[in-house]
Design a protein around this motif. Structure first.
Motif, mmCIF file in Angstrom:
data_model
loop_
_atom_site.group_PDB
_atom_site.id
_atom_site.type_symbol
_atom_site.label_atom_id
_atom_site.label_comp_id
_atom_site.label_asym_id
_atom_site.label_seq_id
_atom_site.Cartn_x
_atom_site.Cartn_y
_atom_site.Cartn_z
ATOM 1 N N ASP A 73 40.454 78.574 40.957
ATOM 2 C CA ASP A 73 40.037 77.627 39.993
ATOM 3 C C ASP A 73 39.376 76.491 40.540
ATOM 4 N N ARG A 74 39.802 75.923 41.681
ATOM 5 C CA ARG A 74 39.157 74.886 42.327
ATOM 6 C C ARG A 74 37.749 75.233 42.964
ATOM 7 N N ILE A 75 37.870 76.632 43.234
ATOM 8 C CA ILE A 75 36.255 77.022 43.816
ATOM 9 C C ILE A 75 35.252 77.190 42.550
ATOM 10 N N GLU A 76 35.755 77.635 41.453
ATOM 11 C CA GLU A 76 34.918 77.875 40.398
ATOM 12 C C GLU A 76 34.496 76.432 39.687
ATOM 13 N N LYS A 77 35.443 75.577 39.732
ATOM 14 C CA LYS A 77 35.143 74.053 39.163
ATOM 15 C C LYS A 77 34.047 73.358 40.175
ATOM 16 N N LEU A 78 34.319 73.637 41.444
ATOM 17 C CA LEU A 78 33.327 73.127 42.475
ATOM 18 C C LEU A 78 32.032 73.770 42.100
ATOM 19 N N ALA A 79 31.837 74.965 42.068
ATOM 20 C CA ALA A 79 30.627 75.652 41.984
ATOM 21 C C ALA A 79 30.085 75.211 40.407
ATOM 22 N N ILE A 80 30.518 75.052 39.601
ATOM 23 C CA ILE A 80 29.918 74.597 38.228
ATOM 24 C C ILE A 80 29.775 72.869 38.489
ATOM 25 N N THR A 84 35.206 69.684 48.472
ATOM 26 C CA THR A 84 35.731 68.676 47.155
ATOM 27 C C THR A 84 35.551 67.044 47.716
ATOM 28 N N LYS A 85 36.104 66.954 48.687
ATOM 29 C CA LYS A 85 36.117 65.474 49.062
ATOM 30 C C LYS A 85 34.524 64.881 49.308
ATOM 31 N N TYR A 86 33.831 65.730 49.743
ATOM 32 C CA TYR A 86 32.134 65.312 49.810
ATOM 33 C C TYR A 86 31.577 65.356 48.345
ATOM 34 N N ASP A 87 31.913 66.470 47.622
ATOM 35 C CA ASP A 87 31.408 66.424 46.151
ATOM 36 C C ASP A 87 31.836 64.877 45.444
ATOM 37 N N ALA A 88 32.857 64.293 45.943
ATOM 38 C CA ALA A 88 33.422 63.255 45.069
ATOM 39 C C ALA A 88 32.542 61.926 45.503
#
Length: 187
Positions: free
Chosen positions: A39-46, A100-104
C-alpha cells in the motif's frame, strides 16, 4: 486486481517472513505487514505521478536519497545472489522509507525522485513481478519492466560527506557528533 494483490502479498510474506533455507512459522500478522508495504508503494507511486518538476538542484537531501538508493542496490544484489530474500525485502523497505521521507520535502527534485522510484520498482520486480509491472505501467512506461536495464550502484555515492560519532563516558552514551568524513585523526 485484488486477487493478484492478495497472492503477491502472500508470496512476499513467504520471502520476507523467514530465511529461504530455514523456513519458519506462518503468521497472519506478517501478511498484514506486507500488505501495508505494498500500500505504501502504491501511495508513493500515485504521489510521484502527480508531481511537476520544480527544482533541479542536487543538495544535501538528494545526496542522502542517492546514498540510500545505491546502498539498497548494492545490498539487494548481494542478498539475491545468496538467496537471502528476507533481507533483500528488508533493504527495500528501508529504501522505501528514504523515498517517502524525501517525497515529504516541499522543494524537491521531482525528476530525481522519479528516477530513484523507478530503480526501486526495478529492484522489487523479481520479488513481486505482477505488482511491479503494474506500478511500472502507472509510471508511464510502455515496455515491460523486465526489458528495462537493472539498476547498478555507484561506489562513489556510497561515501558520505558527514558521519555521526557517538561520545561515550564510562560506557554510557552522552552525546552524538556529526563531523566531516574526510577529517584526519588530529582534526
Amino acid at each position: 486486481f485484488s486477487l493478484v494483490l492478495h497472492c503477491i502479498t502472500i508470496y512476499l510474506y513467504l520471502m520476507f517472513g523467514f530465511s529461504y533455507t530455514e523456513g519458519g512459522p506462518w503468521s497472519d500478522d506478517g501478511i498484514k505487514s506486507i500488505a501495508k508495504f505494498l500500500d505504501r508503494i502504491e501511495k508513493l507511486a500515485i504521489s510521484i505521478i502527480g508531481q511537476k518538476s520544480k527544482n533541479a538542484n542536487f543538495g544535501k537531501d538528494e545526496k542522502e536519497l542517492n546514498y540510500a538508493r545505491n546502498y539498497a542496490i548494492k545490498l539487494v544484489d548481494r542478498d539475491f545472489e545468496v538467496f537471502s530474500f528476507n533481507t533483500a525485502i528488508a533493504r527495500l523497505m528501508e529504501y522505501l522509507t528514504a523515498l517517502t521521507k524525501y517525497d515529504a520535502i516541499v522543494d524537491k527534485n521531482v525528476e530525481f525522485i522519479k528516477e530513484c522510484f523507478s530503480d526501486f520498482i526495478k529492484l522489487l520486480a523479481p520479488c513481486a513481478p505482477h505488482f511491479a509491472e503494474e506500478i511500472w505501467s502507472m509510471l508511464g512506461n510502455k515496455k515491460s519492466i523486465f526489458l528495462a536495464d537493472y539498476p547498478t550502484y555507484d561506489e562513489k555515492a556510497l561515501v558520505k560527506d558527514e558521519v555521526e560519532i557517538a561520545v561515550q563516558i564510562n560506557s554510557k552514551m552522552k552525546t552524538k557528533m556529526v563531523i566531516a568524513s574526510d577529517l584526519n585523526d588530529e582534526e
